[in-house]
Design an enzyme around this catalytic site. Structure first.
Site, mmCIF file in Angstrom:
data_model
loop_
_atom_site.group_PDB
_atom_site.id
_atom_site.type_symbol
_atom_site.label_atom_id
_atom_site.label_comp_id
_atom_site.label_asym_id
_atom_site.label_seq_id
_atom_site.Cartn_x
_atom_site.Cartn_y
_atom_site.Cartn_z
ATOM 1 N N SER A 1 6.815 -21.070 -1.961
ATOM 2 C CA SER A 1 5.357 -20.907 -1.925
ATOM 3 C C SER A 1 4.879 -19.931 -3.005
ATOM 4 O O SER A 1 3.795 -20.103 -3.565
ATOM 5 C CB SER A 1 4.880 -20.458 -0.538
ATOM 6 O OG SER A 1 5.323 -19.165 -0.234
ATOM 7 N N ASN A 2 5.686 -18.925 -3.322
ATOM 8 C CA ASN A 2 5.307 -18.036 -4.428
ATOM 9 C C ASN A 2 5.350 -18.771 -5.759
ATOM 10 O O ASN A 2 4.464 -18.602 -6.602
ATOM 11 C CB ASN A 2 6.215 -16.806 -4.459
ATOM 12 C CG ASN A 2 5.795 -15.755 -3.470
ATOM 13 O OD1 ASN A 2 4.846 -15.015 -3.699
ATOM 14 N ND2 ASN A 2 6.484 -15.696 -2.334
ATOM 15 N N MET A 34 18.087 -15.795 -3.096
ATOM 16 C CA MET A 34 18.838 -15.082 -2.060
ATOM 17 C C MET A 34 20.212 -14.589 -2.511
ATOM 18 O O MET A 34 21.079 -14.319 -1.689
ATOM 19 C CB MET A 34 18.972 -15.979 -0.818
ATOM 20 C CG MET A 34 17.632 -16.341 -0.179
ATOM 21 S SD MET A 34 16.610 -14.912 0.239
ATOM 22 C CE MET A 34 17.527 -14.280 1.647
ATOM 23 N N LEU A 56 21.919 -10.622 -8.418
ATOM 24 C CA LEU A 56 22.313 -10.889 -9.802
ATOM 25 C C LEU A 56 23.205 -9.769 -10.320
ATOM 26 O O LEU A 56 23.036 -8.603 -9.972
ATOM 27 C CB LEU A 56 21.072 -11.040 -10.681
ATOM 28 C CG LEU A 56 20.218 -12.271 -10.360
ATOM 29 C CD1 LEU A 56 18.911 -12.238 -11.145
ATOM 30 C CD2 LEU A 56 20.984 -13.555 -10.645
ATOM 31 N N ASN A 75 11.100 -9.138 -9.121
ATOM 32 C CA ASN A 75 11.272 -9.747 -7.794
ATOM 33 C C ASN A 75 10.087 -9.357 -6.920
ATOM 34 O O ASN A 75 9.453 -8.323 -7.154
ATOM 35 C CB ASN A 75 12.567 -9.221 -7.162
ATOM 36 C CG ASN A 75 12.818 -9.798 -5.779
ATOM 37 O OD1 ASN A 75 12.674 -11.008 -5.570
ATOM 38 N ND2 ASN A 75 13.174 -8.959 -4.830
ATOM 39 N N HIS A 125 9.144 -8.543 -2.885
ATOM 40 C CA HIS A 125 9.807 -8.209 -1.628
ATOM 41 C C HIS A 125 8.750 -7.963 -0.547
ATOM 42 O O HIS A 125 7.745 -7.301 -0.813
ATOM 43 C CB HIS A 125 10.669 -6.949 -1.830
ATOM 44 C CG HIS A 125 11.381 -6.538 -0.586
ATOM 45 N ND1 HIS A 125 12.525 -7.180 -0.154
ATOM 46 C CD2 HIS A 125 11.109 -5.589 0.338
ATOM 47 C CE1 HIS A 125 12.925 -6.625 0.976
ATOM 48 N NE2 HIS A 125 12.087 -5.663 1.294
ATOM 49 N N ASP A 147 17.375 -4.391 -10.521
ATOM 50 C CA ASP A 147 18.544 -3.699 -11.069
ATOM 51 C C ASP A 147 19.766 -4.121 -10.247
ATOM 52 O O ASP A 147 19.700 -5.081 -9.478
ATOM 53 C CB ASP A 147 18.318 -2.179 -11.110
ATOM 54 C CG ASP A 147 18.128 -1.576 -9.723
ATOM 55 O OD1 ASP A 147 18.422 -2.265 -8.718
ATOM 56 O OD2 ASP A 147 17.691 -0.414 -9.642
ATOM 57 N N GLY A 152 21.108 -2.883 -7.709
ATOM 58 C CA GLY A 152 21.036 -2.653 -6.264
ATOM 59 C C GLY A 152 20.250 -3.746 -5.556
ATOM 60 O O GLY A 152 19.858 -4.750 -6.151
ATOM 61 N N ASP A 155 16.856 -4.545 -3.906
ATOM 62 C CA ASP A 155 15.442 -4.153 -3.781
ATOM 63 C C ASP A 155 15.229 -2.684 -4.167
ATOM 64 O O ASP A 155 14.401 -1.991 -3.570
ATOM 65 C CB ASP A 155 14.945 -4.408 -2.334
ATOM 66 C CG ASP A 155 15.181 -5.842 -1.900
ATOM 67 O OD1 ASP A 155 15.000 -6.753 -2.726
ATOM 68 O OD2 ASP A 155 15.552 -6.055 -0.730
HETATM 69 C C1 GRF Z 1 9.044 -14.233 0.017
HETATM 70 O O1 GRF Z 1 8.485 -13.855 1.231
HETATM 71 C C2 GRF Z 1 9.551 -13.029 -0.730
HETATM 72 O O2 GRF Z 1 9.009 -11.856 -0.297
HETATM 73 C C3 GRF Z 1 11.030 -13.018 -0.454
HETATM 74 O O3 GRF Z 1 11.371 -14.358 -0.259
HETATM 75 C C4 GRF Z 1 10.260 -15.100 0.206
HETATM 76 C C5 GRF Z 1 10.191 -16.372 -0.568
HETATM 77 O O4 GRF Z 1 9.246 -17.252 -0.041
HETATM 78 N N1 GRF Z 1 11.720 -12.367 -1.540
HETATM 79 P P1 GRF Z 1 8.832 -18.537 -0.863
HETATM 80 O O5 GRF Z 1 10.079 -19.354 -1.107
HETATM 81 O O6 GRF Z 1 8.183 -18.089 -2.130
HETATM 82 O O7 GRF Z 1 7.874 -19.273 0.030
#
Ligand code: GRF
Length: 191
Positions: free
Chosen positions: A15-16, A94, A97, A111, A113, A145, A147, A149
């Site tokens: 969705s992002n 998920m 890297l 990223n 979060h 980086d 780590g 988040d």
């Molecule tokens: C998001 O909520 C983001 O915060 C996390 O993963 C989710 C990805 O959602 N890192 P989508 O695949 O963009 O819907």
């Protein structure tokens, strides 16, 4: 203003990614999506890329669960380079890297979060915020980086936690904020 070439990596519904592609299409984000890559064969994010006519690729991740096999990560860097990607945008990717990508795109991987970092890094951050009794949470865009988040924070958006919130309602409200914040933050890289 020159459009910045972005590559979007994700493992989920995307969705992002879709919000970013929509902002590019409507002209409010001066970027060019050069490639979308997923480590999940049938991930929704790849379907969004196809719908928007963006080159897309499935990356065979290898035998590990939380990182890419070294050969896969080298292939990832090559794919991003071949597509002339200038900024790597993680959108629900998920896996952590490692050096091949971090070195090739130093300070050029971001990223999003679902918490107000540095609070609640890691998985299901919205559940962590609820369990901690917070009244405000939100989302954070940060540099990636080595780590989890932990990289430098670029932008944040607060989201209230309401008395009747469940993990699902809170997560949904945070995701609405994410879809506004991420394209706006990417736009900063074009200036
Ligand atoms: C998001 O909520 C983001 O915060 C996390 O993963 C989710 C990805 O959602 N890192 P989508 O695949 O963009 O819907």
């Amino acid at each position: 203003m020159a459009a910045i070439g972005i590559g979007i990596l994700g493992s989920g519904k995307g969705s992002n990614c879709r919000a970013i592609l929509e902002r590019i299409r409507d002209g409010t984000l001066c970027a060019e999506a050069r490639v979308v890559i997923s480590d999940v064969f049938n991930a929704g994010i790849l379907r969004h890329a196809q719908e928007f006519g963006v080159p897309n690729a499935y990356l065979t991740p290898g035998k590990f669960r939380t990182k890419l096999e070294p050969e896969a990560e080298i292939a990832l860097v090559q794919t991003l380079r071949d597509a002339a990607v200038e900024l790597v945008v993680l959108a629900g990717f998920m896996r952590v890297l490692k050096a091949p990508t971090l070195d090739a795109f130093s300070h050029r991987i971001i990223n999003i979060h679902p918490s107000l970092l540095p609070k609640f890094p890691g998985l299901e951050a919205w559940k962590q915020a609820l369990a901690a009794g917070e009244t405000v949470s939100g989302c954070t865009v940060h540099y990636v980086d080595a780590g989890v988040d932990s990289g430098e924070i670029i932008s944040q958006r607060e989201v209230p936690i309401l008395p009747n919130d469940t993990p699902e309602t809170l997560h949904a409200r945070i995701q609405i904020a994410e879809r506004e914040l991420y394209p706006k933050t990417i736009a900063q890289f074009c200036e």
